[in-house]
Design a protein around this motif. Structure first.
Motif, PDB file in Angstrom:
ATOM      1  N   GLN A 503      10.493  10.346  28.947  1.00  0.00           N
ATOM      2  CA  GLN A 503      11.299  10.275  30.159  1.00  0.00           C
ATOM      3  C   GLN A 503      12.174   9.019  30.151  1.00  0.00           C
ATOM      4  OE1 GLN A 503       9.912  12.687  33.187  1.00  0.00           O
ATOM      5  NE2 GLN A 503      12.071  12.884  32.727  1.00  0.00           N
ATOM      6  N   CYS A 507      16.288   8.881  30.016  1.00  0.00           N
ATOM      7  CA  CYS A 507      17.012   8.243  31.123  1.00  0.00           C
ATOM      8  C   CYS A 507      17.954   7.140  30.658  1.00  0.00           C
ATOM      9  CB  CYS A 507      16.022   7.679  32.146  1.00  0.00           C
ATOM     10  SG  CYS A 507      15.223   8.954  33.142  1.00  0.00           S
ATOM     11  N   HIS A 526      14.565  17.207  30.681  1.00  0.00           N
ATOM     12  CA  HIS A 526      13.824  16.660  31.816  1.00  0.00           C
ATOM     13  C   HIS A 526      12.943  17.734  32.450  1.00  0.00           C
ATOM     14  CE1 HIS A 526      15.367  12.607  32.147  1.00  0.00           C
ATOM     15  NE2 HIS A 526      16.633  12.994  32.223  1.00  0.00           N
ATOM     16  N   GLN A 540       8.944   7.459  37.510  1.00  0.00           N
ATOM     17  CA  GLN A 540       9.782   8.330  36.682  1.00  0.00           C
ATOM     18  C   GLN A 540      10.832   9.028  37.533  1.00  0.00           C
ATOM     19  OE1 GLN A 540       6.765  10.783  34.957  1.00  0.00           O
ATOM     20  NE2 GLN A 540       6.238   9.331  33.336  1.00  0.00           N
ATOM     21  N   VAL A 544      14.892   8.938  36.898  1.00  0.00           N
ATOM     22  CA  VAL A 544      15.743  10.116  36.697  1.00  0.00           C
ATOM     23  C   VAL A 544      16.835  10.182  37.762  1.00  0.00           C
ATOM     24  CG1 VAL A 544      15.783  12.626  36.586  1.00  0.00           C
ATOM     25  CG2 VAL A 544      13.873  11.394  35.584  1.00  0.00           C
TER      26      VAL A 544
END
Length: 841
Positions: A503, A507, A526, A540, A544
C-alpha cells in the motif's frame, strides 16, 4: 415554429402502417429463409444453397465438422447426427448416421474418431441415448463406415443448457484436443491440471447485485472455460476462464487460439454491459465474466482484454479462412457467426506486440439468417455454413469466390517485432501450471513490460511459483506497472504480510502523471489489496486518500468511475455530494447508473438535500431504456439504498420513497428544441469556416449527449451499442466525412447496422432482427429501446428487403447552432481526449 427531433426519429424507427404500395419491394427477397438470393455478400463472393434441411425433415443443425474423406458431419440441436457427401459438382447426398446419439454442439474428426460435445440440457432428446453433458468419442470398429463404439470420455455436470458444452478443435501440433463450455457448467472434475491459477474469486470492491431477472444468479467465478485433453480424454487441463458463453474455438496460422464470446443482452444500457467480443485466448487467461452487475471492465489489469468488440448479438460458430480458395485477405480472416442478427463477419487481424488488433466487415448477411456453424472444407476450399437452431428453418450453404483476385495460398508473415513479442509470451507461458525456479527472473523482468499480454503472462508464471521464492525480490521493484502487477500477484496469493508495504509503495506513485490506463490499473491494485487481504487500516486509508481524493472528479470517464467506487468504499470526505453531482451531470446513462450503484450502500455523510437529490435521480431516469433486466437493476439499486434508511429518513423523502413512475416512451422524452436551420453539408462547412472561437471540451460532450448520440453509439467505453463505436471516428474520418454521416445518414448504410423492411398483410415493419424462436422473428424497431421487440410470424411475411433508410434519424443537427455543431464535431474528433490537438487550434 417549434419542431421536436422526435418527429425525425419516428419517421424511421417505428412500425409504418401506411404507404405500403409505394415501397417497391424486390421479388428476389423471399420470405423463405433458404432462398440464396436473399443474401448480401462481399463483392466477388456468391452464396449457394447446398441442402434444404427443413424440407428433408432433418431437424435444425447447429454444429458441423469435416471428416478425412471430405464429408460434412452435422448435428441436429435436439436430435441425431447426419453426414453430407458432396460429389464433384457440389451436389449433396445426406444420410442419418446409425449411431443412437446426437445433441452435439461441438464436433471434431481426429485420431480415427468422431468427437462430439453434448449439450444435453434439452428434455427432448429425440430418441438419443446420451448419458449426460460432456465429450464422447465415437469410433468405427467394424469397418462398415458407421460409428458403432461410443465412449463417454469427459463427463460434465448435469446443469448443462444452451450455456453448456460447445466446441472441440485439434491443437496446432495435432496431439491434443481443446474443448470449451459456457458458464452454466462446472470445470470438469477430471481437469486436475491447470495453467489458470485456481484462485478465482468475484473480486468486487462494492459487492454486486445478481441479474435482476434471476438469470444464473447462483453462478459465480470462474464462468465459462476452455480445457485441453489427450485423445483418450486423459490429462485434462484447464487453459482459460472468465467467459460468458463462448461457442466455438479456432487456431490461426500462427497457432494462436481465438474465441467469440457472448454478451448479456439483458444488460444493454447499464455500465456493466459487455458487447460480444473476439478474444485472443492466451495461457492462463481470465476474461472477467461475473454474474449480474459484477462483470469486469476490459481495463482491469488482472484480466485479458478483447481483441475486438463486435456489439450485441449471439455468437455461434467461428473458423479461420486457412485453406480456403479465397483471396489472401480472407484466407487470413477469422469468420465469426452472429446467430441473432444474421451476420457472418470477417475479422481481419493485425499482429500488435504479443497479441492482435482487428477490424471487422460484414461478409455474409441476411434477415433473418440464424447462422449456427461454419467450416472450410479442404477438399474444395469453400466455406460451408448452416442456419438453424431453436427449431428455426434450417439449411446448408456454401460461399464460393468467383472474383478475379489470386487465391494462391497466403504467405503473409507477421513483423519481426510481433514474432519476438509472441515468442517472449510463449516463453513465459511455458512456466504456467508448474513450479520452476527459472521462471522467477524472467517473470520479474517482465511484470512492467509495456505489452499488457506479456505482463499478464509474467504474473501468471510467478503465481505458479512458491511465493516465498519471489516475494522479496518482487517488493524491490519500483516501475509503476511492475509494482502494480506485484500487488495483483501478492493479493491473489493472499500474502497478507505484505499489504502494508504494498500500500505504501503504491501510494508513492504520482497518480496525476500516470497514463490513464496505468491510473486504472493502479486503482485496481488498491482495490485487490482490500478485497483479498483485508480492509485498509486508518493510516492506510489516509495515505490512499492523499493520493486519490483530489483527482475526483476528473475528465477521464472510466477513471472517474473507478475513483467514485474507491472513494465511496473509503468514505472519503465530502464524497456523497460529489458523486451525487456527477450522477446529475454525467452525459451517459451508464455513468449515471454507475454512480447510483456506488452510493447504494453508503450510510455515512448524507444530508437531507443530497439524499433527496439521489432519490430524485431515479425518477429523472425513468425514461431510460435498455435490455430486459435494465428496469429491474434500477429498482434493485434503489431498493438497496432505501433499505439503509430508517423510518424518519424514509418519511422525509415523501413521494421519492414511493412507487417509481412507469417507464415512458423515450421518443416522447426528448426535450423540444427550436429548429435553427435545415442544415446541409455544404452549408454547414461554409458556416464553420467562419468561426474563430476555440471549441470547448465540456460543452462538446454535453451537446453530444443532447443530440442523443450516446443513446446508440459507444464513445470511450460508454454509451449505447446499437450503432458503430465513435471513439476512433475522428482518426478515420475528416470533417466532411463526419458531417456527411450525421447530416445524410441514408447516403451510406453499413451492412452491419442496416435495417430490414418486412412486408405483412397489415404493415411494413422496419427494424433489425434481434432474436428468433421457432417461427417467430423478434425485431428491434426503436434503437432507443433495444429491449423492446416487435414479434413477426414467419408465415405472415409476404416480402422482405434491406431498408434504404438508416436507423439513424436525419435532421439530428437541425436544432443546433453552428457554434454548437463545432463543439460536437471537435468532441468527436478528439476521441474523448480533453488534451487533443483540436482544442489547441
Amino acid at each position: 415554429m417549434r419542431r421536436n427531433i422526435v418527429s425525425y426519429i419516428k419517421r424511421f424507427s417505428i412500425v409504418c402502417l401506411t404507404g405500403i404500395a409505394s415501397l417497391a419491394l424486390q421479388a428476389a427477397c423471399q420470405a423463405d429463409s433458404t432462398a440464396a438470393g436473399t443474401f448480401r455478400t462481399v463483392a466477388g463472393f456468391e452464396v449457394e444453397l447446398v441442402h434444404d434441411i427443413s424440407a428433408a425433415d432433418q431437424g435444425s443443425w447447429v454444429s458441423m465438422c469435416v471428416d478425412p474423406q471430405g464429408r460434412i458431419i452435422a448435428s441436429d440441436q435436439y436430435g441425431k447426427l447426419y453426414r453430407v457427401t458432396l460429389d464433384d459438382a457440389g451436389a449433396a447426398q445426406v444420410e442419418q448416421l446409425e449411431v443412437n446419439i446426437g445433441l452435439a454442439q461441438g464436433m471434431l474428426c481426429a485420431f480415427d474418431s468422431l468427437y462430439i460435445n453434448i449439450n444435453a440440457g434439452s428434455k427432448e432428446r429425440a430418441g438419443t441415448e446420451a448419458i449426460g453433458p460432456g465429450v464422447y468419442r465415437l469410433r468405427d470398429t467394424t469397418g462398415d463406415d458407421q460409428y458403432d463404439k461410443v465412449e463417454y470420455i469427459v463427463p460434465m455436470s448435469d446443469k448443462a443448457g444452451e450455456h453448456g458444452p460447445h466446441a472441440l478443435v485439434l491443437s496446432p501440433d495435432g496431439k491434443q484436443i481443446y474443448f470449451c463450455s459456457g458458464n452454466q457448467v462446472d470445470v470438469p472434475e477430471s481437469a486436475t491440471a491447470s495453467v489458470v491459477p485456481r484462485r478465482w474469486y468475484e473480486d468486487h470492491l462494492l459487492g454486486r447485485l445478481p441479474d435482476a431477472r434471476g438469470h444464473m444468479a447462483g453462478r459465480l467465478a470462474p464462468g465459462g472455460w476452455i480445457c485441453r485433453m489427450d485423445p483418450d480424454g486423459s490429462n485434462v487441463e484447464l487453459v482459460a476462464t472468465g467467459f460468458r458463453n463462448e461457442y466455438d474455438l479456432a487456431f490461426n496460422a500462427a497457432g494462436e487460439l481465438f474465441t467469440y464470446d457472448a454478451d448479456m443482452e439483458w444488460d444493454i444500457g447499464t455500465p456493466w454491459y459487455r458487447p460480444t467480443r473476439v478474444n485472443h485466448v492466451q495461457s492462463g487467461a481470465e476474461f472477467g465474466w461475473r454474474n449480474g452487475t459484477g462483470k469486469w471492465p476490459a481495463y482491469y489489469g488482472d484480466s485479458v482484454a478483447a481483441v475486438l468488440n463486435i456489439g450485441p448479438g449471439s455468437p455461434t460458430g467461428i473458423a479461420f479462412g486457412t485453406g480456403a480458395n479465397f483471396p489472401a485477405k480472407y484466407q487470413n480472416a477469422l469468420f465469426i457467426c452472429d446467430w441473432s442478427y444474421g451476420v457472418i463477419y470477417a475479422v481481419h487481424m493485425q499482429a500488435q506486440g504479443a497479441t492482435y488488433t482487428a477490424e471487422m466487415e460484414s461478409f455474409v448477411t441476411a434477415a433473418p439468417m440464424p447462422v449456427t456453424d461454419l467450416v472450410v472444407r479442404p477438399q474444395d476450399g469453400e466455406l460451408y455454413f448452416a442456419v438453424g437452431g431453436r427449431r428455426t428453418a434450417s439449411a446448408l450453404y456454401r460461399v464460393k469466390y468467383t472474383g478475379s483476385e489470386s487465391t494462391a495460398p497466403s504467405t503473409s508473415v507477421d513483423a519481426e517485432a510481433a514474432i519476438a513479442a509472441r515468442n517472449l509470451r510463449h516463453q513465459l507461458e511455458s512456466f504456467h501450471g508448474h513450479a520452476d525456479a527459472d521462471a522467477i527472473p524472467l517473470a520479474l523482468a517482465n511484470l512492467g513490460n509495456s505489452d499488457r499480454t506479456i505482463r499478464f503472462a509474467a504474473r501468471i508464471a510467478l503465481e505458479h511459483q512458491p511465493v516465498e521464492s519471489w516475494r522479496a525480490a518482487a517488493l524491490e521493484l519500483t516501475d509503476p506497472l511492475a509494482l502494480i502487477n506485484v500487488a495483483y500477484a501478492l493479493s491473489r496469493v493472499r500474502s497478507t504480510q505484505d499489504q502494508s508495504a504494498l500500500q505504501s509503495k503504491l501510494c508513492k506513485l504520482d497518480f496525476g502523471s500516470l497514463p490513464i490506463a496505468t491510473r486504472l490499473e493502479l486503482i485496481r491494485a488498491h482495490n485487490l489489496l482490500w478485497i483479498r487481504l483485508g480492509a485498509p487500516t486508518p493510516e492506510q486509508r489516509t495515505e490512499v486518500l492523499a493520493q486519490l481524493d483530489g483527482a475526483f472528479p476528473s475528465q477521464a470517464g472510466m477513471v472517474n468511475r473507478e475513483l467514485a467506487a474507491t472513494l465511496c468504499y473509503l468514505n472519503a470526505p465530502n464524497i456523497i455530494p460529489r458523486v451525487v453531482e456527477q450522477m446529475h451531470l454525467a452525459s451517459s446513462q451508464e455513468d449515471q447508473i454507475h454512480y447510483a450503484f456506488c452510493l447504494r450502500d453508503v450510510s455515512q455523510g448524507w444530508t437531507p438535500e443530497t439524499r433527496k437529490d439521489y432519490f430524485q435521480w431515479f425518477f429523472d431516469v425513468a425514461s431510460a431504456r435498455g435490455g430486459a433486466s435494465f428496469g429491474g437493476f434500477l429498482n434493485n439499486i434503489r431498493q438497496a439504498a432505501l433499505d439503509n434508511l430508517d423510518e424518519a429518513q424514509i418519511a422525509a423523502l415523501g413521494d421519492l420513497a414511493g412507487n417509481m413512475p412507469a417507464p415512458r416512451d423515450p421518443l416522447e422524452d426528448l426535450t423540444p428544441r427550436e429548429v435553427v436551420a435545415e442544415w446541409t453539408v455544404a452549408g454547414l462547412q461554409a458556416e464553420l469556416a467562419k468561426l474563430k472561437t476555440k471549441p470547448d471540451f465540456a460543452k462538446g460532450r454535453s451537446l453530444t449527449a443532447t443530440a442523443q448520440c450516446f443513446k446508440c453509439h459507444r464513445f470511450t467505453g460508454e454509451g449505447g451499442i446499437q450503432g458503430p463505436d465513435l471513439t476512433a471516428a475522428g482518426g478515420r474520418f475528416n470533417e466532411t466525412d463526419l458531417l456527411s454521416s450525421i447530416v445524410e445518414p441514408n447516403k451510406v448504410i453499413s451492412d452491419q447496422y442496416q435495417a430490414t423492411q418486412f412486408l405483412t398483410e397489415d404493415a411494413v415493419i422496419t427494424g433489425r432482427v434481434a432474436n428468433l424462436s421457432g417461427d417467430t422473428i423478434k425485431v428491434v424497431t426503436n434503437m432507443l429501446a433495444p429491449g423492446d421487440f416487435t414479434d413477426i410470424n414467419v408465415d405472415d411475411i409476404l416480402e422482405r428487403r434491406p431498408s434504404p433508410l438508416s436507423m439513424m434519424p436525419a435532421g439530428l443537427l437541425n436544432t443546433f447552432t453552428v457554434e454548437e455543431i463545432a463543439d460536437i464535431l471537435a468532441y468527436l474528433r478528439s476521441g474523448g481526449n480533453a488534451s487533443h490537438e483540436v482544442y489547441q487550434e
